[in-house]
Enzyme design. Structure first.
Site, PDB file in Angstrom:
ATOM      1  CG  HIS A   1      -0.498   1.548  -1.407  1.00 34.62           C
ATOM      2  ND1 HIS A   1      -0.675   2.428  -2.444  1.00 34.62           N
ATOM      3  CD2 HIS A   1       0.236   2.202  -0.480  1.00 34.62           C
ATOM      4  CE1 HIS A   1      -0.070   3.571  -2.153  1.00 34.62           C
ATOM      5  NE2 HIS A   1       0.483   3.463  -0.969  1.00 34.62           N
TER       6      HIS A   1
ATOM      7  CD  GLN B   1       5.883  -0.836   2.584  1.00 31.40           C
ATOM      8  OE1 GLN B   1       6.891  -0.984   3.263  1.00 31.40           O
ATOM      9  NE2 GLN B   1       5.439   0.361   2.233  1.00 31.40           N
TER      10      GLN B   1
ATOM     11  CE  LYS C   1       6.682   2.631  -0.798  1.00 26.03           C
ATOM     12  NZ  LYS C   1       6.227   3.541   0.253  1.00 26.03           N
TER      13      LYS C   1
ATOM     14  CG  ASP D   1       2.275  -3.467  -4.184  1.00 31.81           C
ATOM     15  OD1 ASP D   1       3.488  -3.250  -3.977  1.00 31.81           O
ATOM     16  OD2 ASP D   1       1.373  -2.691  -3.838  1.00 31.81           O
TER      17      ASP D   1
ATOM     18  CB  CYS E   1      -2.020   4.920   0.413  1.00 28.37           C
ATOM     19  SG  CYS E   1      -1.212   6.500   0.287  1.00 28.37           S
TER      20      CYS E   1
HETATM   21  C1  PLP Z   1       2.327  -1.775  -0.639  1.00 27.79           C
HETATM   22  C2  PLP Z   1       2.554  -0.529  -1.429  1.00 27.79           C
HETATM   23  N1  PLP Z   1       2.278  -0.521  -2.738  1.00 27.79           N
HETATM   24  C3  PLP Z   1       2.487   0.550  -3.489  1.00 27.79           C
HETATM   25  C4  PLP Z   1       2.991   1.708  -2.957  1.00 27.79           C
HETATM   26  C5  PLP Z   1       3.213   2.875  -3.841  1.00 27.79           C
HETATM   27  O1  PLP Z   1       4.561   3.155  -3.938  1.00 27.79           O
HETATM   28  P1  PLP Z   1       5.059   4.496  -4.674  1.00 27.79           P
HETATM   29  O2  PLP Z   1       4.297   5.625  -4.067  1.00 27.79           O
HETATM   30  O3  PLP Z   1       6.520   4.520  -4.375  1.00 27.79           O
HETATM   31  O4  PLP Z   1       4.776   4.319  -6.127  1.00 27.79           O
HETATM   32  C6  PLP Z   1       3.290   1.756  -1.595  1.00 27.79           C
HETATM   33  C7  PLP Z   1       3.782   2.996  -0.974  1.00 27.79           C
HETATM   34  O5  PLP Z   1       3.641   3.211   0.200  1.00 27.79           O
HETATM   35  C8  PLP Z   1       3.077   0.609  -0.818  1.00 27.79           C
HETATM   36  O6  PLP Z   1       3.346   0.593   0.490  1.00 27.79           O
END
Ligand code: PLP
Length: 414
Positions: free
Chosen positions: A131, A211, A234, A208, A372
């Site tokens: 992401h 998900q 999430k 990270d 993203c």
């Molecule tokens: C894999 C992953 N990392 C990071 C993020 C960023 O999360 P946030 O916007 O809640 O900080 C997302 C959000 O879609 C994501 O899917």
């Protein structure tokens, strides 16, 4: 139901649906079919009640006052820390830092650990399926320190290229930061195995988990990573909440990310001493109500039959994957053997946004766009995809409605 795997049949999805009031909402005259869970999840009554209770009976600032409301607020806020520790099996509550989300967790590590540990000539290794929030913070810190960002490629099937990963580790990156479950492909990375390889090469490892946490048990000690981060929204919790897990020894050695109230032990104009972990990384008044709601969300998830929920989601994903193949010109973006929750696809001759609009008119919420993850789109030569993503409250009927909606797309566009 008969199409779902046996294990999933034991999971009482109707009972779970009853916990989510928004699922009764009508969208363009149709009952909502919410398949945008990778973007953000809906919230159960238990979380809404916790927010209400907090504001009705406990609202005050934390850690600062001696009055009863402040005690209640502090207890509820710190109670979530204990819940998170248990939920991800951290060794200590000092290793649980509250953030406003996964993005902030990664930025915290990039800014604090990165700026104090990276030098010109060092390497940071990420993967092609990250992401943007696990790319851009490293680009920023590489610009500031002279370090170099390296990228592990992915295969046509949407898996990490493990030979390339090992080759990239041979040049001893100082840090490896990787996604647990891809938000654009659904790929589940074997993070424990990858962490072991990265640590054997001497790297600090961040995972990270944005998900992953809502879909599978996460044990940070079993993974063996140094940092793990996720967002509350999430996993059925409030927006503006998140967690950064960090091994205490590393967090202890890192400078603060932001300065302000609560992160200090004493302040004079000559010198400031910082607070102990984890408060050193929680400057200012945090999202107290949100963190209380996050605790309720995690306890809600804990109260479910988690393996049943996982089997239910996996069965829905398998069913959706099989059934969308009946749509002519539909291509699933990378079909990995180990996938969670996400079905990302394109349809020949139809822009994903048009598909999203037609599905919306049917009451079906999906996400369309780059998710993203522009490098992933570039890798597969598509400008955008349609992403249907599954949560614990989705049903086989809803998958059938998605498939019917996609047939309608084909009718409209020929
Ligand atoms: C894999 C992953 N990392 C990071 C993020 C960023 O999360 P946030 O916007 O809640 O900080 C997302 C959000 O879609 C994501 O899917």
């Amino acid at each position: 139901m008969t199409k779902l795997a046996d294990a999933a049949v034991t999971f009482d999805v109707q009972k779970v649906r009853g916990d989510f009031p928004i699922l009764a909402e009508t969208i363009h005259g149709r009952r909502l079919v919410y398949l945008d869970n990778a973007n953000t999840t809906q919230k159960p009554r238990q979380v809404l009640d916790a927010l209400d209770q907090y504001y009705l009976h406990a609202n005050a600032n934390i850690h600062r006052a001696t009055h009863l409301l402040s005690e209640r607020a502090t207890e509820a806020y710190e109670g979530t820390r204990a819940t998170v520790k248990r939920f991800i099996n951290a060794a200590d509550t000092r290793e649980v830092v509250f953030t406003k989300g996964c993005t902030e967790g990664i930025n915290l590590v990039a800014s604090s650990w990165g700026r104090s540990n990276l030098r010109a000539g060092d390497e940071v290794l990420v993967t092609w399926m990250e992401h943007h929030s696990n790319i851009v913070p490293w680009q920023l810190v590489c610009e500031q320190t002279g370090a170099t960002l390296k990228v592990c490629p992915i295969t046509d099937r949407g898996e990490l290229d493990l030979d390339a990963f090992d080759r990239l580790l041979a040049s001893k990156p100082k840090l490896v930061s990787m996604i647990h479950v891809s938000n654009s492909l659904g790929t589940i990375n074997p993070v424990a195995n990858l962490t072991a390889r990265a640590k054997a090469a001497g790297a600090v490892v961040l995972v990270d988990g944005a998900q992953a946490v809502a879909h599978m048990p996460v044990d940070v000690q079993a993974i063996g990573c140094d940092f793990y981060t996720f967002s509350g929204h999430k996993i059925y919790g409030p927006t503006g909440t998140g967690v950064l897990y960090g091994r205490a020894a590393l967090l202890d050695a890192m400078p603060p990310y932001q300065g302000g109230g609560d992160m200090i032990a004493s302040v004079t104009f000559e010198k400031t001493d910082y607070n102990v972990l984890p408060y050193k990384f929680e400057a200012g008044t945090p999202n107290i109500a949100g963190v209380v709601g996050l605790g309720a969300a995690l306890r809600y998830v804990e109260s479910l039959d988690r393996s049943g929920a996982q089997a239910h989601e996996d069965a829905l994903l398998a069913e959706a994957t099989a059934r969308v193949r009946s749509i002519s010109g539909l291509r699933i973006l990378a079909e990995t053997a180990r996938r969670s929750s996400v079905l990302s696809f394109v349809v020949d001759g139809v822009h994903p946004h048009d598909i999203g609009t037609i599905l919306d008119a049917e009451g079906i919420a999906v996400r369309t766009g780059q998710h993203c993850a522009q490098p992933v789109m570039d890798r597969y030569g598509v400008p955008a995809t349609v992403r249907a993503s599954i949560g614990i409250y989705n049903t086989g009927d809803e998958i059938a409605q998605l498939v019917a909606g996609l047939h309608k797309v084909r009718e409209v566009f020929g």
